[in-house]
Design an enzyme around this catalytic site. Structure first.
Site, PDB file in Angstrom:
ATOM      1  CE  LYS A  92      -4.214  -1.813   0.200  1.00  0.00           C
ATOM      2  NZ  LYS A  92      -5.121  -1.698  -0.976  1.00  0.00           N
ATOM      3  CD  GLU A 114     -10.451   3.825   0.072  1.00  0.00           C
ATOM      4  OE1 GLU A 114     -10.300   5.043  -0.151  1.00  0.00           O
ATOM      5  OE2 GLU A 114      -9.713   2.948  -0.446  1.00  0.00           O
ATOM      6  CB  SER A 372      -0.038  -8.072  -1.144  1.00  0.00           C
ATOM      7  OG  SER A 372      -0.965  -8.844  -0.415  1.00  0.00           O
TER       8      SER A 372
END
Lengths: 391, 257
Positions: A92, A114, A372
């Site tokens: 991210k 969000e 991830s």
């Protein structure tokens, strides 16, 4: 040759998917953002700053790790792209550094975001702290309770967390609320969307900010052995998969996205329009959006990025799903065999590989999984589930 | 069964100098929502905007969201609403307001067919941008459904022209940046949005989003051709005021403009 994951054009269409389905008050902001991103991404100074921060602050490049013990057990060659080792614990960070830099470049001082599980919220708060931006994170009330430590992390990082009490009080409603806020504050505020979803340019822009994962991995594979047979990634909205696939889409590698069985937008969904995009959605027979359910909050999204819907439609990528139980098994197996605790999201990708090795995946295949994120955030949840199981 | 045509009715109102009043009702939110529409016309509405509920209404504030959830919980669907409308004879035109997924999931052709049978002659599709209007526009036009487009304070002048050209029936001027809901003040954007549209179009210009009191309606009517009132009416219906309460409120708005 143009890439199969190239520039989707000014309107952001990926085949019949994508586009800009937002109320008129937001359209000028989408148009401004697309122009700003297009300009920045072709500016070597911007790209250099983005890459420098990810190198010196974000810990890039992340390694490509060979899994010796699991490979022997499975009869395949298994490699992991280690996004779990990036700063804040997941891929991210790649996206938020890009968007935070773009926020400053557009002369805005404030970001809203969000978050579901909290990974994107923590990453956004981190980037905002680093670059001196104000940050407000919208999070479903249900998720603020489930992920109380991540709420505190965001607050430590200087962000304000707003619990969303509308609708199902989860990720989908956090997106709704962030968009509603963006309408009112668009002059001063950038909406830092966390995945390859939403109206154009977000699906394209977020994929471009994440393609550093795939580009690195492609080079690392090349150095280690050549082109892999399979590239596998978990998919909620699909940002880690999009970034990973972008590095391999024009190669011979087979691309596989793994959704949560309780939120499988490709296999269980149908085309529709939500959150500014046309994509595959989980909806009822009247077009009302349904809630997604899985063990990992990060995959609890009733849609999928429009480019994934397109890659599925043209057959360039295949989308499968994994059940909660096999995900839990996969997490424990990677932990005990390789000393790596994956995020529950990432464990979906491994779960499919464990199931498919020696079957859909022929013995001896070279398989790269994009790991991830790391599983620290999930340890308490896994503990309570496993305790419940043995009780 | 029938209702007058939206575009014709509003053009005539504008030509005669009568200020246009368009109340909003969420379809299916209560048992008596059809009676509320009749009461609205009797109290002086020129057209009624009928909301078709959607699970994720991103331009709507808390009040309309609650009405949408209440309606969906009662089993409301687009076909059920259109079937109910088709059984009525209304004194004024009906314009539906919804989100594109409700229409596209049913199928644009099928939706337009049902809407036409229901006497619907206008549609406001909140998240259907000018960029994406293609597949809808011709089918809507052919079915006699006027596609009402939104212009916002953020819309540049050049874009306002394109939107106004594509709009039918009237142009919806968004009074302020934000979601639907009751506001104590309208803010300073309203006049400039209306002015921008008037430069670009001869269609009636009606102002909505945030208009909630007779006083605000008066100030809107001073610059625009009409007023759209949603959340303030829906709140009264959520409070159980029914057709009579709706009629009293709408009459007070009528008087104010």
């Amino acid at each position: 040759m143009t890439s199969q994951m190239g520039d989707p054009g000014q309107l952001g269409h990926f085949g019949s998917f994508g586009g800009q389905f937002v109320p008129e008050p937001l359209m000028p902001a989408c148009i401004e953002l697309e122009a700003a991103f297009r300009d920045a991404w072709s500016d070597p100074a911007f790209v250099d700053e983005y890459r420098s921060i990810l190198r010196d602050y974000g810990g890039r490049p992340t390694p490509l790790t060979y899994c010796k013990r699991l490979s022997e057990e499975l009869g395949i060659e298994l490699w992991l792209k280690r996004e779990d080792l990036a700063h804040t614990g997941s891929h991210k960070i790649n996206n938020v550094i890009g968007q935070a830099l773009l926020t400053k470049r557009m002369g805005k001082k404030r970001m809203i975001a969000e978050t579901g599980a909290g990974q994107h919220g923590v990453a956004s708060a981190t980037a905002a702290a680093l670059l001196g931006l104000e940050c407000v994170v919208y999070m479903g009330e249900v998720d603020t309770v489930r992920q109380v430590l991540n709420v505190f992390r965001m607050e430590l990082l200087g962000a304000r967390v707003v619990p969303v009490t509308s609708g199902s009080r989860t990720l989908k409603d956090a997106v709704n609320e962030a968009m509603r806020t963006w309408v009112a504050e668009v002059d001063t505020t950038h909406y830092c969307l966390g995945s390859v979803m939403g109206p154009h340019p977000f699906p394209w822009m977020v994929r471009e900010f994440q393609r550093i994962v795939g580009d690195e991995a492609f080079g690392q594979c090349n150095q280690a052995f050549g082109v892999p047979d399979y590239v596998v990634a978990c998919v909620g909205g699909g940002s880690n998969a999009a970034g990973m696939f972008a590095g391999f889409v024009d190669s011979t590698a087979k691309l596989v996205g793994v959704e949560a069985a309780g939120g499988a937008a490709i296999s269980a969904g149908s085309p529709g329009v939500l959150h500014g995009m046309r994509s595959q959605l989980i909806q009822d027979d009247m077009g009302q959006i349904q809630e997604a359910h899985s063990i990992s909050a990060g995959l609890d999204y009733p849609g999928i990025g429009p480019e994934h819907a397109h890659l599925a439609e043209i057959g360039r990528a295949e989308y499968v799903s994994a059940h909660d139980q096999e995900v839990l098994d996969a997490l424990q197996r990677l932990a005990s065999r390789e000393g790596i605790i994956p995020a529950l999201e990432s464990a979906h990708a491994l779960a499919w590989v464990l199931r498919a090795a020696g079957k859909e995946i022929p013995a001896g295949s070279r398989v790269v999984i994009n790991l991830s994120g790391r599983g620290d955030k999930d340890v308490a949840q896994v503990l309570s589930i496993l305790k419940g199981e043995s009780a | 069964m029938s209702a007058p045509d939206l575009a014709t009715t509003l053009a005539a109102a504008k030509a005669s100098g009568r200020k246009i009043l368009i109340p909003y009702v969420m379809a299916g939110m209560t048992d008596d929502w059809i009676e509320v529409i009749h009461a609205a016309f009797a109290a002086g509405a020129d057209a009624v905007e009928v909301g078709l509920p959607f699970s994720d209404p991103i331009i709507d504030g808390e009040v309309i969201q609650r009405a949408a959830i209440a309606s969906l919980d009662r089993g409301t669907t687009a076909p059920s609403v259109l079937a109910q409308l088709a059984a009525e004879v209304f004194a004024g035109p009906i314009v539906v307001m919804t989100y594109f997924n409700v229409i596209s999931h049913l199928g644009i052709e099928r939706f337009c067919g049902l809407a036409k049978e229901a006497g619907v002659t206008g549609a406001i599709i909140a998240d259907l941008s000018l960029e994406e209007i293609g597949p809808w526009a011709n089918v809507g036009d052919a079915a006699g459904i006027a596609t009402v487009m939104l212009v916002a304070p953020s819309t540049p002048v050049s874009r306002t022209k394109l939107i106004a050209e594509r709009s039918r029936g009237f142009v919806y001027a968004v009074a302020r940046m934000g979601v639907t809901g009751v506001r104590s003040e309208l803010g300073g954007d309203m006049e400039s949005v209306v002015g921008k549209i008037k430069e670009a179009s001869t269609l009636p210009v009606c102002v909505g989003i945030g208009v909630s009191s007779p006083e605000q309606a008066t100030s809107v009517a001073a610059v625009a051709d009409g007023v759209i009132v949603g959340s303030a009416l829906v709140q009264r219906l959520l409070d159980g005021q029914g057709p009579q309460g709706a009629a009293e409120f709408i009459a007070s708005l009528r008087q104010a403009i």
